[in-house]
Design an enzyme around this catalytic site. Structure first.
Site, mmCIF file in Angstrom:
data_model
loop_
_atom_site.group_PDB
_atom_site.id
_atom_site.type_symbol
_atom_site.label_atom_id
_atom_site.label_comp_id
_atom_site.label_asym_id
_atom_site.label_seq_id
_atom_site.Cartn_x
_atom_site.Cartn_y
_atom_site.Cartn_z
ATOM 1 N N ASN A 43 38.910 18.643 44.197
ATOM 2 C CA ASN A 43 37.965 19.378 44.494
ATOM 3 C C ASN A 43 38.909 20.972 44.160
ATOM 4 O OD1 ASN A 43 35.208 20.929 45.576
ATOM 5 N ND2 ASN A 43 36.876 22.370 46.431
ATOM 6 N N ASP A 68 35.265 43.636 49.265
ATOM 7 C CA ASP A 68 35.251 42.331 49.736
ATOM 8 C C ASP A 68 34.158 42.963 48.212
ATOM 9 O OD1 ASP A 68 34.922 39.378 49.222
ATOM 10 O OD2 ASP A 68 35.605 39.686 50.751
ATOM 11 N N TYR A 105 39.089 30.414 45.408
ATOM 12 C CA TYR A 105 39.758 31.483 46.922
ATOM 13 C C TYR A 105 40.362 32.130 46.202
ATOM 14 C CZ TYR A 105 38.005 26.252 47.951
ATOM 15 O OH TYR A 105 36.934 25.337 47.673
ATOM 16 N N ARG A 106 40.515 33.711 46.597
ATOM 17 C CA ARG A 106 41.073 34.525 46.382
ATOM 18 C C ARG A 106 42.323 33.496 47.382
ATOM 19 N NH1 ARG A 106 38.320 38.227 50.401
ATOM 20 N NH2 ARG A 106 39.798 38.533 52.620
HETATM 21 C C1 LIG Z 1 35.170 35.732 41.997
HETATM 22 C C2 LIG Z 1 35.576 35.349 43.104
HETATM 23 C C3 LIG Z 1 36.397 35.014 43.990
HETATM 24 C C4 LIG Z 1 35.923 34.254 45.230
HETATM 25 N N1 LIG Z 1 36.738 34.102 46.085
HETATM 26 C C5 LIG Z 1 36.089 33.188 47.309
HETATM 27 C C6 LIG Z 1 37.226 33.821 48.380
HETATM 28 O O1 LIG Z 1 38.019 34.297 48.552
HETATM 29 N N2 LIG Z 1 36.857 32.830 49.331
HETATM 30 C C7 LIG Z 1 35.311 31.245 49.632
HETATM 31 O O2 LIG Z 1 35.883 30.412 50.115
HETATM 32 N N3 LIG Z 1 34.890 31.439 48.560
HETATM 33 C C8 LIG Z 1 35.577 32.609 47.823
HETATM 34 N N4 LIG Z 1 34.210 32.277 46.568
HETATM 35 C C9 LIG Z 1 33.594 31.066 46.439
HETATM 36 C C10 LIG Z 1 33.305 30.145 45.928
HETATM 37 O O3 LIG Z 1 34.139 29.976 45.261
HETATM 38 C C11 LIG Z 1 32.198 29.436 45.695
HETATM 39 O O4 LIG Z 1 31.925 29.320 47.201
HETATM 40 C C12 LIG Z 1 32.638 27.728 45.458
HETATM 41 O O5 LIG Z 1 31.267 27.700 45.778
HETATM 42 C C13 LIG Z 1 33.803 27.120 46.592
HETATM 43 O O6 LIG Z 1 33.617 26.569 46.099
HETATM 44 P P1 LIG Z 1 33.340 24.799 47.252
HETATM 45 O O7 LIG Z 1 31.941 24.598 47.243
HETATM 46 O O8 LIG Z 1 34.600 23.982 46.485
HETATM 47 O O9 LIG Z 1 34.411 25.010 48.499
HETATM 48 C C14 LIG Z 1 34.878 33.517 45.211
HETATM 49 C C15 LIG Z 1 34.198 33.540 44.024
HETATM 50 C C16 LIG Z 1 34.697 34.161 43.289
HETATM 51 C C17 LIG Z 1 33.037 34.117 41.698
#
Ligand SMILES: Cc1cc2nc3c(=O)[nH]c(=O)nc-3n(C[C@H](O)[C@H](O)[C@H](O)COP(=O)(O)O)c2cc1C
Length: 489
Positions: free
Chosen positions: A165, A275, A169-170
């Site tokens: 995957n 955020d 995520y920050r």
């Molecule tokens: C700039 C940016 C920052 C993000 N930060 C976070 C974060 O800190 N935590 C989180 O869970 N999702 C965050 N997201 C959203 C996830 O990247 C998004 O939901 C993604 O689909 C997660 O991948 P996954 O489905 O493989 O878990 C962020 C998205 C962007 C564009």
């Protein structure tokens, strides 16, 4: 375009990048500059003299729809959505020409898989002592709990299936070798940790080809490899290289790579963080990320973003997702005509959708379907309008909602999971959601009096006025009157 550097060169050629040579502070100052650019449709910024760092900082690379399209190699996001849809065309091909075309598509699909290579530029410089202080990590907003890596590609594996995957995520830096991984409860990375023995190996790539970076933010179902999706978007496979201290691979062209593990038994307070909701996310416990290795390219560039009150750069990333994934959603919800996650709703707070209504209660069925669908299920407010209302026109949707909704009959309130960032919910990640059926009501949808027709001028009179406009001695010639909401479909 192979990597972030080609992308920067392209942005510069197209007049889409400004180099800033003045010394700037990664604490707050870059945010204020980037925020002004994001809000005014300004260029991507490359800060070449960042206080306390020997690395330039790239920000706002996705800041406009034009740049978002260029990043994904498309003229329009809807055209990309159509390409995704054509991949899903599972009709058996009829005739020789269709069969040859289908074979070509299969070959194209196979070519998107990532490719393992022996060496990658991301390992040109190997740090014997991994050290987060080497990175110009931004402290974005005044009350932030510390510096945050905001545009990372976080790689991990499902401990049961081994499937890779990649999520965005920050990551909050605590010290040189420790950070906090903010993967929220509904995300795939968090699921990997839940299913593990308490630790998962993790690799973080920073600064990749922009389509690869975007892919990390795309809501692909668990088990579907974001790097194949990136390969599809780029039109060529992503080359991956093995990490040295963990059993994972990262894009070979990454500017910076962090290797380590996330530890579920070592939770620490993360945040606050300004955020994308426009508010500070309060402090909450998240697992630690321990650094075991770190590499970078020679003359590495640090790619980052800021989030905050919309519109920000991440709005463009989210819009891309809305347009690209709409055709896929329509495969299960064929009567969904269009969808708009408006700026003001910061994605999870509001979905405006139109439906080609075929039976009583169809709008309510659509709400329930949305509340059962991936991350869209977290939508706190869903407004459903008829198929001929343009949901991209928020004013037109508001007109329908204000006019057509009887609260007792047309409002649906349900309880369930909400976004982890939803501060209005009474509990963390659990609360209520509301749907408004703003469609014209049919007999059979409760108590419905005869529904009035919308006011529309006759074509004959419109043509007459068009023809005679010059005679009236009026300056501008509006195309049509404003009798009622705009109906475009
Ligand atoms: C700039 C940016 C920052 C993000 N930060 C976070 C974060 O800190 N935590 C989180 O869970 N999702 C965050 N997201 C959203 C996830 O990247 C998004 O939901 C993604 O689909 C997660 O991948 P996954 O489905 O493989 O878990 C962020 C998205 C962007 C564009």
């Amino acid at each position: 375009m192979r990597d972030l550097r080609d992308w920067i060169a392209r942005l510069e050629r197209d007049g889409e990048l400004a180099r800033v040579g003045a010394r700037v502070d990664p604490r707050l100052e870059i945010t204020e500059i980037a925020d002004r650019m994001a809000k005014s449709g300004g260029p991507a910024l490359l800060f070449t003299d960042v206080e306390g760092a020997d690395m330039p900082v790239l920000i706002n690379q996705f800041g406009t729809e034009r740049r978002m399209c260029a990043a994904l190699g498309t003229d329009s996001l809807d055209a990309l959505g159509a390409r995704v849809e054509s991949l899903m065309d599972l009709q058996p091909p009829q005739g020789v020409v269709a069969k040859v075309r289908a074979l070509g598509r299969l070959r194209e699909l196979a070519s998107f898989s990532s490719k393992l290579v022996r060496e990658g530029t991301c390992q040109e410089v190997w740090l014997d002592e991994p050290d987060l202080d080497r990175l110009p990590i931004l402290t974005c907003w005044p009350d932030d709990g510390g510096p945050f890596i905001t545009l990372p590609l976080v790689f991990s594996r499902d401990p049961t299936t081994g499937a890779r995957n990649c999520g965005m995520y920050r990551i909050q830096k605590l010290d040189r070798r420790t950070a906090l991984m903010h993967w929220q409860i509904h995300k795939d990375g968090a699921a990997h940790l839940r299913d593990s023995q308490g630790r998962v190996p993790v690799a973080v790539a920073i600064g990749t080809h922009p389509a690869t970076t975007y892919s990390a933010s795309a809501p692909l179902p668990p088990g579907i490899d974001e790097m194949i999706f990136a390969g599809f978007l780029r039109g060529r496979s992503v080359e991956m290289v093995r990490c040295r201290t963990v059993d994972l691979e990262v894009p070979a062209e990454s500017e910076v790579v962090l290797e380590g593990y996330v530890d579920a038994t070592d939770l620490r307070p993360e945040g606050p963080f300004g955020d994308h909701t426009g508010f500070y996310t309060p402090v909450d416990d998240y697992p630690t990320f321990h650094l075991t290795g770190m590499s970078m390219r020679r003359d590495a560039i640090y790619a980052t973003t800021i989030v905050g009150p919309p519109p920000m750069e991440d709005f463009q990333l989210g819009k891309a997702t809305e347009r690209i994934f709409l055709p896929l959603i329509r495969m299960t919800l064929p009567d969904l005509v269009d969808m708009n996650l408006p700026l003001e709703g910061v994605f999870h707070n509001c979905a405006l959708v139109s439906v080609r209504k075929r039976y009583p209660g169809h709008a309510k069925k659509l709400m329930s379907a949305i509340w059962g669908l991936g991350l869209l299920s977290l939508s706190r407010c869903v407004v459903v309008v008829d198929h001929d209302v343009d949901v991209q026109d928020v004013s037109a949707v508001a007109f329908q909602a204000f006019s057509n909704v009887d609260a007792g009959r047309d409002m649906l309130v349900v309880e369930g999971p909400v976004d982890a960032l939803d501060h209005a919910a009474p509990y963390f990640a659990y609360g209520s959601k509301v749907g408004f059926d703003a469609t014209r009501k049919w007999p059979g949808e409760g108590v419905v009096r005869p529904w009035p027709d919308p006011i529309v001028m006759s074509d004959e009179v419109r043509r007459l006025v068009d023809r005679r406009w010059a005679e009236y001695g009026l300056r501008a010639a509006p195309q049509e009157g404003t009798s009622g909401p705009r109906r475009t479909r």
